[in-house]
Design an enzyme around this catalytic site. Sequence first.
Site, short mmCIF file in Angstrom:
data_model
loop_
_atom_site.label_atom_id
_atom_site.label_comp_id
_atom_site.label_asym_id
_atom_site.label_seq_id
_atom_site.Cartn_x
_atom_site.Cartn_y
_atom_site.Cartn_z
N HIS A 282 0.70 -1.14 -0.23
CA HIS A 282 0.10 -0.47 0.20
C HIS A 282 1.22 1.24 -0.08
O HIS A 282 2.07 1.03 0.78
CB HIS A 282 -0.55 0.15 0.85
CG HIS A 282 -1.80 1.40 1.86
ND1 HIS A 282 -3.49 0.51 0.72
CD2 HIS A 282 -1.48 2.27 1.77
CE1 HIS A 282 -3.31 2.42 0.81
NE2 HIS A 282 -2.82 3.48 1.35
N CYS A 283 0.65 2.08 -0.66
CA CYS A 283 1.55 3.14 -1.32
C CYS A 283 0.91 4.54 -0.82
O CYS A 283 0.31 5.30 -1.27
CB CYS A 283 2.30 3.47 -2.59
SG CYS A 283 2.98 4.83 -3.07
N VAL A 284 1.94 4.75 0.01
CA VAL A 284 0.91 6.47 0.77
C VAL A 284 1.06 7.11 -0.50
O VAL A 284 0.09 8.42 -0.13
CB VAL A 284 1.17 6.69 1.69
CG1 VAL A 284 1.12 5.78 3.34
CG2 VAL A 284 3.28 6.87 1.98
#
Length: 429
Positions: A282-284
């Site tokens: 999950h890429c912020v």
Amino acid sequence: MKPVKKKKTEEPELEPLCCCEYIDRNGEKNHVAACLCDCQDLDEGCDRWITCKSLQPETCERIMDTISDRLRIPWLRGAKKVNISIIPPLVLLPVFLHVASWHFLLGVVVLTSLPVLALWYYYLTHRRKEQTLFFLSLGLFSLGYMYYVFLQEVVPKGRVGPVQLAVLTCGLFLILLALRRAKKNPGYLSIPASSDRSLSSSQLECLNRKGQEKTKGFPGADTSGSLNNRTVKDDPKGSSRLLAGSPTKVKEDWCAKCQLVRPARAWHCRICGICVRRMDHHCVWINSCVGESNHQAFILALLIFLLTSVYGITLTLDTICRDRSVFTALFYCPGVYANYSSALSFTCVWYSVIVTAGMAYIFLIQLINISYNVTEREVQQALRQKTGRRLLCGLIVDTGQYNRGFLRNWHQFSTLGTRTIHHPAEDIV
């Protein structure tokens, strides 16, 4: 006799909202001008702060909920809610960069504290498993602000030609296009419409009850392109099913939260709250997962950003520190703080260098993982379970399950999303 039609109970129609009105979290009509009215939690918090008394965590959460609910902008057919997490970068980044350009020591302190604050906020939101637009807002605003400083402070000095400016502008637009593509569906798994009829409640209850037990006999296919028949340890958070006998079948998990059977290499994202096919992480920075459908766009966005950023840094240093190489000018540029324009440009260069170095590390890790055909999620699981082969102090982790060589791994990555096969639940259960 004709049947008598029952009169439907007429519901009172709601009055249309004007541009400054909205429905608050309590379901009541409110106005933007009344954002500071009737806020008992905020009044209590101010009173306790004035009297030097500590605030309860519940009171702070209620205050933040009230502020986020009332922070709105006028819009057609009702005021629109503004996510409070996008505001700090818009305000703090220009302030910090301008303060850092006053003096060399201030620049060292500010540019050192910015990554520390960003990491602290990341771990805070990651621990709470909350979605935030802070990093997406920081990234987009950083791109826009660096480009604005370049146009205002660097281009007027006459060292940047129209062709160079056009190349940099095209790079910026390509970054935005790649980010837009990376923000799309990463490969979310959804329950087939027929699964609601085929799966009875007793079957669902049985699968949920055995969520931590290993079961066998569920047929499945290698929907994510697995390239050999080696197996890994069971997922401790889901019901793992491995078909014994056929080497082409791979592990599939039942997700009790999404109520579906997920194929191999799919994981449930606790932040997005949904399962993603071949989930990497999950890429912020894009506020979304990186999965089977957007992994290529994510790599492309990183590559274009690195090339554009290095090109912009080179043009800026060549303008404010003439007759010096890029590397030398980055660490030794005499007289750069003599005027405010060059000092601000030099500070923005160092800010860009810090961000570029972080993105280059992410890009390097992604290239290594693709070369060994592993996802970041699988790497983290292998490190926790102490499985797989580690090289370079854990920088390279080869689980050995899907690795078939450098060229074949990259060929599989280049064809992600083109061979997706959806299996209905009745074929599995």
